[in-house]
Design a protein around this motif. Structure first.
Motif, PDB file in Angstrom:
ATOM      1  N   VAL A  68       0.839  -1.206   0.000  1.00 47.72           N
ATOM      2  CA  VAL A  68       0.000   0.000   0.000  1.00 47.72           C
ATOM      3  C   VAL A  68       0.875   1.257   0.000  1.00 47.72           C
ATOM      4  CG1 VAL A  68      -1.729   1.289   1.305  1.00 47.72           C
ATOM      5  CG2 VAL A  68      -1.915  -1.203   1.108  1.00 47.72           C
ATOM      6  N   TRP A  69       1.990   1.188   0.699  1.00 47.44           N
ATOM      7  CA  TRP A  69       2.886   2.346   0.808  1.00 47.44           C
ATOM      8  C   TRP A  69       3.831   2.457  -0.376  1.00 47.44           C
ATOM      9  CZ3 TRP A  69       0.878   5.474   4.060  1.00 47.44           C
ATOM     10  CH2 TRP A  69       0.036   4.937   5.049  1.00 47.44           C
ATOM     11  N   ALA A  70       4.297   1.323  -0.895  1.00 49.04           N
ATOM     12  CA  ALA A  70       5.079   1.353  -2.125  1.00 49.04           C
ATOM     13  C   ALA A  70       4.224   1.900  -3.260  1.00 49.04           C
ATOM     14  CB  ALA A  70       5.577  -0.054  -2.465  1.00 49.04           C
ATOM     15  N   GLY A  71       2.941   1.498  -3.294  1.00 49.47           N
ATOM     16  CA  GLY A  71       2.039   2.018  -4.314  1.00 49.47           C
ATOM     17  C   GLY A  71       1.806   3.508  -4.178  1.00 49.47           C
ATOM     18  N   ALA A  72       1.654   3.983  -2.945  1.00 49.34           N
ATOM     19  CA  ALA A  72       1.491   5.422  -2.723  1.00 49.34           C
ATOM     20  C   ALA A  72       2.698   6.194  -3.239  1.00 49.34           C
ATOM     21  CB  ALA A  72       1.280   5.701  -1.236  1.00 49.34           C
ATOM     22  N   ALA A  73       3.877   5.659  -3.008  1.00 48.33           N
ATOM     23  CA  ALA A  73       5.094   6.297  -3.512  1.00 48.33           C
ATOM     24  C   ALA A  73       5.105   6.306  -5.039  1.00 48.33           C
ATOM     25  CB  ALA A  73       6.324   5.568  -2.971  1.00 48.33           C
ATOM     26  N   HIS A  74       4.732   5.190  -5.644  1.00 46.35           N
ATOM     27  CA  HIS A  74       4.728   5.112  -7.105  1.00 46.35           C
ATOM     28  C   HIS A  74       3.739   6.108  -7.708  1.00 46.35           C
ATOM     29  CE1 HIS A  74       6.333   0.747  -6.688  1.00 46.35           C
ATOM     30  NE2 HIS A  74       7.317   1.593  -6.911  1.00 46.35           N
ATOM     31  N   GLU A  75       2.578   6.242  -7.087  1.00 41.97           N
ATOM     32  CA  GLU A  75       1.586   7.213  -7.576  1.00 41.97           C
ATOM     33  C   GLU A  75       2.131   8.633  -7.487  1.00 41.97           C
ATOM     34  OE1 GLU A  75      -1.884   4.201  -5.977  1.00 41.97           O
ATOM     35  OE2 GLU A  75      -1.395   6.023  -4.846  1.00 41.97           O
ATOM     36  N   THR A  76       2.760   8.948  -6.373  1.00 38.49           N
ATOM     37  CA  THR A  76       3.309  10.290  -6.173  1.00 38.49           C
ATOM     38  C   THR A  76       4.433  10.573  -7.156  1.00 38.49           C
ATOM     39  OG1 THR A  76       2.747  10.136  -3.823  1.00 38.49           O
ATOM     40  CG2 THR A  76       4.316  11.845  -4.459  1.00 38.49           C
ATOM     41  N   MET A  77       5.268   9.581  -7.399  1.00 43.59           N
ATOM     42  CA  MET A  77       6.342   9.727  -8.387  1.00 43.59           C
ATOM     43  C   MET A  77       5.767  10.068  -9.758  1.00 43.59           C
ATOM     44  SD  MET A  77       8.581   6.386  -7.218  1.00 43.59           S
ATOM     45  CE  MET A  77       9.415   6.222  -8.805  1.00 43.59           C
ATOM     46  N   LEU A  78       4.717   9.362 -10.157  1.00 41.49           N
ATOM     47  CA  LEU A  78       4.149   9.569 -11.485  1.00 41.49           C
ATOM     48  C   LEU A  78       3.474  10.930 -11.604  1.00 41.49           C
ATOM     49  CD1 LEU A  78       3.581   8.461 -14.284  1.00 41.49           C
ATOM     50  CD2 LEU A  78       1.518   7.378 -13.380  1.00 41.49           C
ATOM     51  N   TRP A  79       2.684  11.306 -10.609  1.00 42.39           N
ATOM     52  CA  TRP A  79       2.016  12.609 -10.664  1.00 42.39           C
ATOM     53  C   TRP A  79       3.027  13.736 -10.842  1.00 42.39           C
ATOM     54  CZ3 TRP A  79      -1.050  11.110  -5.710  1.00 42.39           C
ATOM     55  CH2 TRP A  79      -2.164  10.328  -6.068  1.00 42.39           C
ATOM     56  N   ASP A  84       7.032  17.270 -14.874  1.00 39.53           N
ATOM     57  CA  ASP A  84       8.477  17.431 -15.046  1.00 39.53           C
ATOM     58  C   ASP A  84       9.190  17.687 -13.726  1.00 39.53           C
ATOM     59  OD1 ASP A  84      10.694  17.291 -16.707  1.00 39.53           O
ATOM     60  OD2 ASP A  84      10.767  19.450 -17.032  1.00 39.53           O
ATOM     61  N   ARG A  85       8.638  17.125 -12.649  1.00 37.98           N
ATOM     62  CA  ARG A  85       9.302  17.163 -11.345  1.00 37.98           C
ATOM     63  C   ARG A  85       9.703  15.748 -10.978  1.00 37.98           C
ATOM     64  NH1 ARG A  85       4.583  20.417 -10.073  1.00 37.98           N
ATOM     65  NH2 ARG A  85       3.677  18.503  -9.257  1.00 37.98           N
ATOM     66  N   THR A  86      10.882  15.590 -10.416  1.00 41.45           N
ATOM     67  CA  THR A  86      11.326  14.267  -9.980  1.00 41.45           C
ATOM     68  C   THR A  86      11.249  14.180  -8.467  1.00 41.45           C
ATOM     69  OG1 THR A  86      12.825  13.997 -11.862  1.00 41.45           O
ATOM     70  CG2 THR A  86      13.256  12.640  -9.914  1.00 41.45           C
ATOM     71  N   VAL A  87      10.435  13.264  -7.981  1.00 42.17           N
ATOM     72  CA  VAL A  87      10.313  12.996  -6.551  1.00 42.17           C
ATOM     73  C   VAL A  87      10.777  11.559  -6.323  1.00 42.17           C
ATOM     74  CG1 VAL A  87       8.715  12.714  -4.625  1.00 42.17           C
ATOM     75  CG2 VAL A  87       8.446  14.633  -6.205  1.00 42.17           C
ATOM     76  N   ALA A  88      11.741  11.394  -5.450  1.00 42.50           N
ATOM     77  CA  ALA A  88      12.324  10.075  -5.200  1.00 42.50           C
ATOM     78  C   ALA A  88      11.886   9.529  -3.850  1.00 42.50           C
ATOM     79  CB  ALA A  88      13.848  10.157  -5.257  1.00 42.50           C
ATOM     80  N   PHE A  89      11.731   8.228  -3.791  1.00 39.20           N
ATOM     81  CA  PHE A  89      11.458   7.518  -2.551  1.00 39.20           C
ATOM     82  C   PHE A  89      12.507   6.419  -2.389  1.00 39.20           C
ATOM     83  CE2 PHE A  89       7.476   9.478  -3.593  1.00 39.20           C
ATOM     84  CZ  PHE A  89       6.851   9.732  -2.378  1.00 39.20           C
ATOM     85  N   ASN A  90      12.694   5.984  -1.155  1.00 39.49           N
ATOM     86  CA  ASN A  90      13.568   4.846  -0.918  1.00 39.49           C
ATOM     87  C   ASN A  90      12.908   3.930   0.118  1.00 39.49           C
ATOM     88  OD1 ASN A  90      14.044   6.114   1.588  1.00 39.49           O
ATOM     89  ND2 ASN A  90      15.959   7.038   0.884  1.00 39.49           N
ATOM     90  N   ASN A  91      13.542   2.783   0.366  1.00 41.49           N
ATOM     91  CA  ASN A  91      12.963   1.830   1.306  1.00 41.49           C
ATOM     92  C   ASN A  91      12.706   2.450   2.669  1.00 41.49           C
ATOM     93  OD1 ASN A  91      13.402   0.076  -0.803  1.00 41.49           O
ATOM     94  ND2 ASN A  91      14.622  -1.392   0.351  1.00 41.49           N
ATOM     95  N   GLN A  92      13.656   3.262   3.126  1.00 41.10           N
ATOM     96  CA  GLN A  92      13.564   3.827   4.465  1.00 41.10           C
ATOM     97  C   GLN A  92      12.357   4.757   4.602  1.00 41.10           C
ATOM     98  OE1 GLN A  92      16.376   3.706   2.625  1.00 41.10           O
ATOM     99  NE2 GLN A  92      17.473   2.133   3.807  1.00 41.10           N
ATOM    100  N   SER A  93      12.156   5.623   3.612  1.00 42.00           N
ATOM    101  CA  SER A  93      11.045   6.578   3.706  1.00 42.00           C
ATOM    102  C   SER A  93       9.703   5.854   3.633  1.00 42.00           C
ATOM    103  CB  SER A  93      11.148   7.635   2.599  1.00 42.00           C
ATOM    104  OG  SER A  93      11.028   7.076   1.311  1.00 42.00           O
ATOM    105  N   ALA A 132      12.211  10.572  -0.097  1.00 40.30           N
ATOM    106  CA  ALA A 132      13.584  10.296   0.326  1.00 40.30           C
ATOM    107  C   ALA A 132      14.298  11.528   0.867  1.00 40.30           C
ATOM    108  CB  ALA A 132      14.381   9.705  -0.841  1.00 40.30           C
ATOM    109  N   ARG A 133      13.803  12.722   0.564  1.00 38.98           N
ATOM    110  CA  ARG A 133      14.405  13.973   1.053  1.00 38.98           C
ATOM    111  C   ARG A 133      13.722  14.499   2.312  1.00 38.98           C
ATOM    112  NH1 ARG A 133      15.987  17.703  -4.218  1.00 38.98           N
ATOM    113  NH2 ARG A 133      17.443  16.219  -5.182  1.00 38.98           N
ATOM    114  N   GLY A 134      12.745  13.757   2.810  1.00 42.71           N
ATOM    115  CA  GLY A 134      12.069  14.169   4.030  1.00 42.71           C
ATOM    116  C   GLY A 134      10.865  15.066   3.808  1.00 42.71           C
ATOM    117  N   LYS A 135      10.436  15.255   2.560  1.00 45.38           N
ATOM    118  CA  LYS A 135       9.260  16.069   2.270  1.00 45.38           C
ATOM    119  C   LYS A 135       8.023  15.184   2.233  1.00 45.38           C
ATOM    120  CE  LYS A 135       7.129  19.062  -1.216  1.00 45.38           C
ATOM    121  NZ  LYS A 135       7.270  19.705  -2.551  1.00 45.38           N
TER     122      LYS A 135
END
Length: 265
Positions: A68-79, A84-93, A132-135
């Motif tokens: 559920v959380w990996a999917g939330a990250a993937h959705e946010t990355m795509l939006w 043309d903004r890059t938002v990164a996630f990692n395992n820790q976040s 991954a940047r704490g935002k």
């Protein structure tokens, strides 16, 4: 053959992690805010999944039931990538949010029990998911779709860019995933648990394009009809700003008024 004895698929080579659906848990219904006279007709083929390419990442879902959380990250990355903004996630976040909501502790396997989609959606609205940047990235609201309705799903993906799909996961789907085949209804399938996947498009054969375990996966409409038990559309500022697009056929002002009428607790 994949095996599982609990909701997060502890004996899968890859993990699941969606708790059973609770019908009616998401109070707002997408259909109530659609303006039929203004609804667009989705083209046969649509989706922006190629903007991410092969960089979706597993985000912990190979070891833990945090789909559920990996999917939330993937959705946010795509939006964001659509704008043309890059938002990164990692395992820790991603795992921090899984822990915050469910009490998950990576040192205690008994706490890896998966996530309720409505509870996660509420957290995404009130707190937001951590990158991954704490935002943190919040959604404005979330609305329920009719489970297993492929026409409504296609429209919702086209309008919102990414939709959270919950399915009862059959063991045959793991075999199809490993073989690089679309998820489809197969004989002698057994449900192994619940899984969460973002729906992000549709291909030329009418298959839905979803993201799971760091990869693009195809899903037939009949698989969706049979196995979907809940599905949620998210309204996100980041999605609304993507490329300057607007939600033609969606009454955002009415939704905002209904949100304002909710208790502030």
């Amino acid at each position: 053959m994949a095996q599982s004895i609990d909701p997060v698929g502890r004996h899968f080579p890859l993990k699941l992690g969606k708790k059973p659906a609770r019908p009616g848990a998401v109070k707002f219904k997408l259909a109530n805010f659609l303006v039929k006279t203004k609804l667009p007709t989705p083209p046969k083929v649509f989706g922006h999944q190629d903007l991410i390419g092969g960089n979706w990442q597993m985000l912990g879902n190979d070891h833990y039931g945090d789909c559920v959380w990996a999917g939330a990250a993937h959705e946010t990355m795509l939006w964001n990538k659509e704008a043309d903004r890059t938002v990164a996630f990692n395992n820790q976040s991603v795992l921090k949010d899984y822990s915050a909501v469910t009490g998950f502790n990576p040192k205690d396997p008994n706490t890896d029990q998966g996530t309720d989609m409505q509870v996660a959606a509420s957290y995404r609205r009130k707190t937001g998911v951590l990158d991954a940047r704490g935002k943190r990235h919040k959604v404005i609201a979330y609305l329920a779709l009719a489970p297993g309705n492929p026409d409504q799903l296609a429209l919702a993906i086209y309008l919102f860019g990414a939709i959270g799909i919950g399915i009862k996961f059959p063991n045959t789907a793991m075999d199809q995933f490993n073989a690089g085949k679309p998820w489809d209804v197969a004989n002698n399938a057994k449900i192994e648990g619940g899984h969460y996947i973002p729906g992000v498009g549709r291909d030329a054969k009418g298959n839905f394009v979803v993201v799971t375990w760091g990869k693009i996966q195809l899903m037939t409409p009949r698989f969706y009809k049979k196995y979907c038990d809940e599905v949620v559309a998210y309204v996100s500022d980041e999605a609304l700003l993507a490329g300057g697009k607007t939600l033609d056929g969606f009454n955002l002002a009415e939704l905002q008024a209904d949100l304002n009428a909710l208790p502030k607790a």
